[in-house]
Design a protein around this motif. Structure first.
Motif, PDB file in Angstrom:
ATOM      1  N   THR A 313     -20.043   4.542 -51.981  1.00 52.45           N
ATOM      2  CA  THR A 313     -21.265   4.274 -51.702  1.00 52.45           C
ATOM      3  C   THR A 313     -21.389   4.424 -50.194  1.00 52.45           C
ATOM      4  OG1 THR A 313     -20.850   2.144 -52.430  1.00 52.45           O
ATOM      5  CG2 THR A 313     -22.886   3.110 -53.307  1.00 52.45           C
ATOM      6  N   PHE A 316     -21.109   7.957 -49.336  1.00 50.71           N
ATOM      7  CA  PHE A 316     -22.545   8.793 -49.680  1.00 50.71           C
ATOM      8  C   PHE A 316     -23.633   8.412 -49.040  1.00 50.71           C
ATOM      9  CE2 PHE A 316     -21.089   9.859 -54.423  1.00 50.71           C
ATOM     10  CZ  PHE A 316     -21.506  11.249 -53.743  1.00 50.71           C
ATOM     11  N   THR A 317     -23.917   7.103 -48.434  1.00 46.94           N
ATOM     12  CA  THR A 317     -24.818   6.863 -47.790  1.00 46.94           C
ATOM     13  C   THR A 317     -24.912   7.484 -46.385  1.00 46.94           C
ATOM     14  OG1 THR A 317     -23.875   4.722 -47.421  1.00 46.94           O
ATOM     15  CG2 THR A 317     -25.669   4.843 -48.990  1.00 46.94           C
TER      16      THR A 317
END
Lengths: 336, 301
Positions: A313, A316-317
């Motif tokens: 995550t 991805f962010t």
């Protein structure tokens, strides 16, 4: 010509950046696996302790040999990693020796994913709506209520909120069931109101992220509303709705991506508490029972899974952020 | 806080006459004008009072068991205004001693976080180069660890107990402070007065301790005031899962966890400790918000 080569360079930069991040992700997983493995084997009491199962020494030796527990730790680790990397085999859970770890996780994962997904949807939907409303009606009662909810949601732990909900809606009013989780598909489609046992876990779980999202949205809306381009849009005589969706919201939601990076990883671990309070049989509950039972393969797999999702995550962010907002320079912070 | 006093004195001596208010007096003034912050401070002081004087305030010892008074409701018996718990201990006394557990963990974890985070962060920020690279990478890789899961794992290895909980929570709690300190030092290091100090031949450690840290102090202070409730939450969470503080030492989190099984009838077991946890967290957060607003005049609009 010039612009295309510039794009090429940008693409190369991006590719190198992502590659570097993926490499560091693998490194992190490797370190997590080592630390977890060696820590875990220090846990006082093995899975086949005398107090739990009084066995004749020969039988115990057999069991230990079967699971490879008689070998030195570093050999055990190497064997484990060999199986994981080559065959994606995470071993056999001691608590249910008839299945494999992967099968057990695959079975309980669905419930946790349902809880998490519904929570994310509720948190973002309601949070952004509340934030927008509060920004447009600053210092109105709705703004004040939002601020109050945000304060409560950010500071009060989810399991405390969960117990308050249980005390009020289940014990006092008897409107909602005390716990459990109906995992049927119809709940996801028809909304939580069909399966009333979804309501309290999702509300308790979503309140924290919802609060953060509402706060972020409000602050960044207020900030964007003061910008020159918003004034220009207004001066051009554009309608309020167009200004809000095309000009304000678009820019105001950029910082939300960072909020996403903070919220999703926390949701992963927060599930432990929600599942414990509401007696939901998901991954979080397995994590706790595995620790109590010293179920090494299970703990190990769950830990790797969470570390993997956690770093994924973040990755991805960060990528999303550079993609949405061209002002962010690639690798300018050195990945910090 | 001696460093606080030192920083205050620095400002005072440079401004000369005592008609001028120091930075800290200004901040205190702004803080006390903030109603929410004062409310938070009152809660925090109340819990600190309970924590320190628990032996005097609590009507019963926390581990005294009355076999004939198991699971009594509040005001059921004259001696137990908040009832008794599942083994017959006075609930109010356990709540009061629970404040001691929470406050000890919260403050101790942040103290350790500062002891590790501030030196590491300032070293990285001031030295730059290879030192910075190594420390920053270390911080980055620590961020990749899910903090709470890690604490759970550590506690299950070491076993519960208050010191072990403190150490388990400290392992990840220093990261934020180290990163913050590094950023602060990094931005302050190029200021003229640091250059001046360097020209005068002031040593590295002295520059860091006397010139850089006092100026970097305010954001660190704010981070600490938010870190304390985070640590309280961590302890409550671990104990809630049943692996934090061991019986018979009371912990709000553990009381919440145990109450979950009795909630249908004995609502008081769940209500009081949850309210205590929530109040403590709110109190510290209000203080943190107030401190941030008071110490950073630029934030005021």
């Amino acid at each position: 010509m010039a612009s295309s080569s510039r794009l090429q360079i940008l693409g190369q930069l991006m590719a190198r950046y992502i590659l570097g991040r993926i490499l560091s992700l693998i490194l992190v997983l490797f370190v997590v696996s080592i630390v977890t493995f060696f820590l875990m084997h220090q846990v006082p009491g093995g899975p086949f302790d005398e107090t739990k199962a009084p066995l004749p020494p020969a039988a115990k030796e057999n069991i230990l040999r079967k699971y490879g527990l008689d070998k030195p730790i570093h050999v055990q680790y190497l064997n484990y990693m060999k199986n994981v990397v080559l065959r994606f085999d995470f071993g056999i859970p001691y608590q249910q020796p008839t299945t494999t770890v992967t099968a057990l996780i695959a079975k309980s994962w669905k419930v946790t994913a349902q809880v998490g997904l519904t929570t994310v949807l509720v948190a973002f939907g309601l949070g952004i709506t509340l934030g927008i409303y509060a920004a447009y009606h600053q210092n109105s009662w709705i703004d004040n209520v939002t601020t109050f909810i945000a304060m409560l949601g950010i500071t009060v732990p989810s399991f405390v909120v969960a117990l308050w909900l249980i005390l009020f809606f289940a014990v006092r009013l008897k409107w909602l069931p005390m716990g459990g989780w109906n995992a049927s598909e119809s709940c996801l489609i028809g909304g939580a109101f069909i399966c009333s046992d979804w309501i309290m876990p999702v509300v308790a779980y979503a309140l924290g992220p919802l609060a953060i999202i509402a706060r972020y949205t409000r602050a960044s809306m207020v900030d964007v509303m003061r910008q020159d381009f918003t004034r220009t849009a207004k001066a051009k005589g554009l309608g309020n709705r167009t200004i809000m969706f095309r000009h304000i919201l678009r820019n105001a939601l950029i910082p939300m991506v960072t909020a996403l990076g903070v919220i999703i990883p926390n949701l992963l671990t927060g599930s432990i508490f929600i599942e414990a309070v509401f007696r939901i049989n998901g991954l979080g509950k397995f994590f706790v029972t595995s620790i109590f039972n010293r179920d090494y393969p299970m703990i190990m797999a769950l830990f790797l899974l969470i570390a993997f999702l956690w770093s994924l995550t973040y990755l991805f962010t960060d990528i999303l952020y550079t993609w949405i907002d061209p002002r962010v320079r690639l690798g300018a912070e050195g990945g910090a | 806080m001696t460093s606080e006093a030192a920083a205050g004195m620095n400002v005072a001596s440079s401004s000369g006459s005592d008609k001028h208010r120091t930075l800290w007096q200004d901040a205190a003034r702004r803080f006390l004008r903030n109603r929410l912050a004062v409310f938070g401070l009152t809660i925090v002081l109340f819990f600190l009072f309970l924590a320190i004087f628990a032996d005097l305030v609590a009507p019963y010892p926390y581990d005294k068991v009355y076999f004939d008074r198991v699971l009594r409701m509040p005001f059921d018996l004259p001696g137990h205004p908040l009832g008794t718990d599942e083994v017959g201990r006075d609930y109010m006394s356990r709540l009061i001693y629970g404040a001691r557990t929470s406050m000890t963990v919260g403050i101790a974890v942040q103290a350790i976080a500062c002891l590790i985070g501030v030196p590491l962060g300032s070293l990285a920020g001031y030295m730059g180069g290879r030192t910075d690279f190594v420390i920053s990478r270390f911080i980055d890789s620590m961020t990749a660890f899910p903090g709470l899961m890690f604490s759970i794992l550590i506690i299950s290895v070491w076993g519960g107990g208050i010191t072990k909980v403190i150490f388990a929570l400290s392992i990840t709690s220093w990261i934020g402070i180290a990163r913050l300190t590094r950023g602060q030092i990094l931005s302050l290091r190029e200021k003229e007065y640091i250059e001046a100090a360097r020209c005068l031949g002031v040593g590295r450690n002295r520059i860091i301790v006397r010139h850089l840290l006092p100026n970097a102090l305010t954001p660190i202070l704010v981070a600490i005031s938010f870190g304390i409730p985070a640590a309280i939450f961590g302890e409550a969470g671990l104990s809630f899962l049943g692996i934090g503080i061991n019986d018979p030492i009371p912990s709000w989190g553990k009381m919440v966890g145990v109450s979950n099984a009795y909630v249908r009838v004995y609502w008081h077991l769940a209500l009081f400790p949850t309210v205590a946890v929530a109040l403590a967290m709110l109190g510290f957060s209000f203080v943190g918000d107030g401190l941030r607003d008071a110490l950073d005049p630029k934030m005021m609009e």
